[in-house]
Scaffold this active site. Structure first.
Site, PDB file in Angstrom:
ATOM      1  N   HIS A  46       5.430   0.807  10.479  1.00 56.85           N
ATOM      2  CA  HIS A  46       4.804  -0.268   9.716  1.00 56.85           C
ATOM      3  C   HIS A  46       5.141  -0.090   8.237  1.00 56.85           C
ATOM      4  O   HIS A  46       5.373   1.038   7.770  1.00 56.85           O
ATOM      5  CB  HIS A  46       3.294  -0.237   9.894  1.00 56.85           C
ATOM      6  CG  HIS A  46       2.834  -0.704  11.237  1.00 56.85           C
ATOM      7  ND1 HIS A  46       1.552  -1.126  11.473  1.00 56.85           N
ATOM      8  CD2 HIS A  46       3.489  -0.816  12.423  1.00 56.85           C
ATOM      9  CE1 HIS A  46       1.430  -1.478  12.746  1.00 56.85           C
ATOM     10  NE2 HIS A  46       2.595  -1.288  13.337  1.00 56.85           N
ATOM     11  N   GLU A  48       3.377  -0.098   5.568  1.00 52.03           N
ATOM     12  CA  GLU A  48       2.502   0.807   4.830  1.00 52.03           C
ATOM     13  C   GLU A  48       2.875   2.271   5.073  1.00 52.03           C
ATOM     14  O   GLU A  48       2.950   3.068   4.133  1.00 52.03           O
ATOM     15  CB  GLU A  48       1.035   0.603   5.236  1.00 52.03           C
ATOM     16  CG  GLU A  48       0.527  -0.804   5.019  1.00 52.03           C
ATOM     17  CD  GLU A  48       0.683  -1.712   6.234  1.00 52.03           C
ATOM     18  OE1 GLU A  48      -0.184  -2.577   6.434  1.00 52.03           O
ATOM     19  OE2 GLU A  48       1.668  -1.559   6.993  1.00 52.03           O
ATOM     20  N   CYS A  76      -3.515  -2.611   9.536  1.00 48.74           N
ATOM     21  CA  CYS A  76      -4.145  -2.376  10.836  1.00 48.74           C
ATOM     22  C   CYS A  76      -4.933  -1.069  10.780  1.00 48.74           C
ATOM     23  O   CYS A  76      -4.913  -0.357   9.777  1.00 48.74           O
ATOM     24  CB  CYS A  76      -3.073  -2.308  11.923  1.00 48.74           C
ATOM     25  SG  CYS A  76      -2.016  -0.841  11.801  1.00 48.74           S
ATOM     26  N   CYS A  79      -2.719   2.069  10.004  1.00 50.52           N
ATOM     27  CA  CYS A  79      -2.328   2.158   8.600  1.00 50.52           C
ATOM     28  C   CYS A  79      -3.534   2.420   7.695  1.00 50.52           C
ATOM     29  O   CYS A  79      -3.431   3.174   6.723  1.00 50.52           O
ATOM     30  CB  CYS A  79      -1.604   0.883   8.177  1.00 50.52           C
ATOM     31  SG  CYS A  79      -0.006   0.690   9.014  1.00 50.52           S
TER      32      CYS A  79
END
Length: 151
Positions: A46, A48, A76, A79
């Site tokens: 992801h 992040e 999410c 993260c």
């Protein structure tokens, strides 16, 4: 946030969900990332997490105290946990995610009082731009899926 949007556009060009993130310390970007889950076949790739990893490498340690994270869409749960663990001071979010966001929408992990670190959160930064790129991506994806069904 404009730099995070550049990362989101890079993800879009790769056919990835267009989310971008940057980590900043003392006015300098020390980490960048955009979603690469499809490209890398990695569920943890992801934006992040990639930005946090790069920032940690740049600083030479996993504690990112005094750093801010700018992300185009609400992180999410995975993260959000990493954001707390990394000791991010402030989180700037472009647009919220009412279905799976974990920084105020469904959950609020960075501000959970039972955890050992509290993250300041500011939402709505360049919200229209952040929403627009996500909407365009999913509209295009739905169109492609519809065309595939016809064939």
């Amino acid at each position: 946030m404009s730099e995070a949007l550049k990362e989101a556009r890079a993800a879009y060009e790769l056919g990835e969900v267009p989310i971008g993130a940057v980590v900043e310390k003392d006015g300098i970007i020390i980490g960048r990332g955009h979603n690469l889950t499809e490209t890398s076949k990695d569920p943890t790739a992801h934006a992040e997490l990639l930005a946090l990893r790069q920032a940690a490498k740049e600083l030479g340690g996993w504690r990112l105290s005094g750093c801010s994270l700018y992300v185009t869409a609400e992180p999410c749960a995975m993260c959000a946990g990493a954001i707390v663990w990394a000791r991010i001071e402030k989180l700037y979010i472009g647009t919220m995610d009412p279905k799976s966001g974990a920084c105020g929408s469904v959950f609020n992990i960075p501000q959970e009082p039972r955890l050992n670190h509290y993250v300041e959160i500011e939402t709505g930064m360049m919200q229209t731009e952040c929403q627009t790129i996500l909407k365009a991506f999913f509209k295009e994806l739905r169109k492609k899926k519809s065309e595939e069904k016809i064939l």
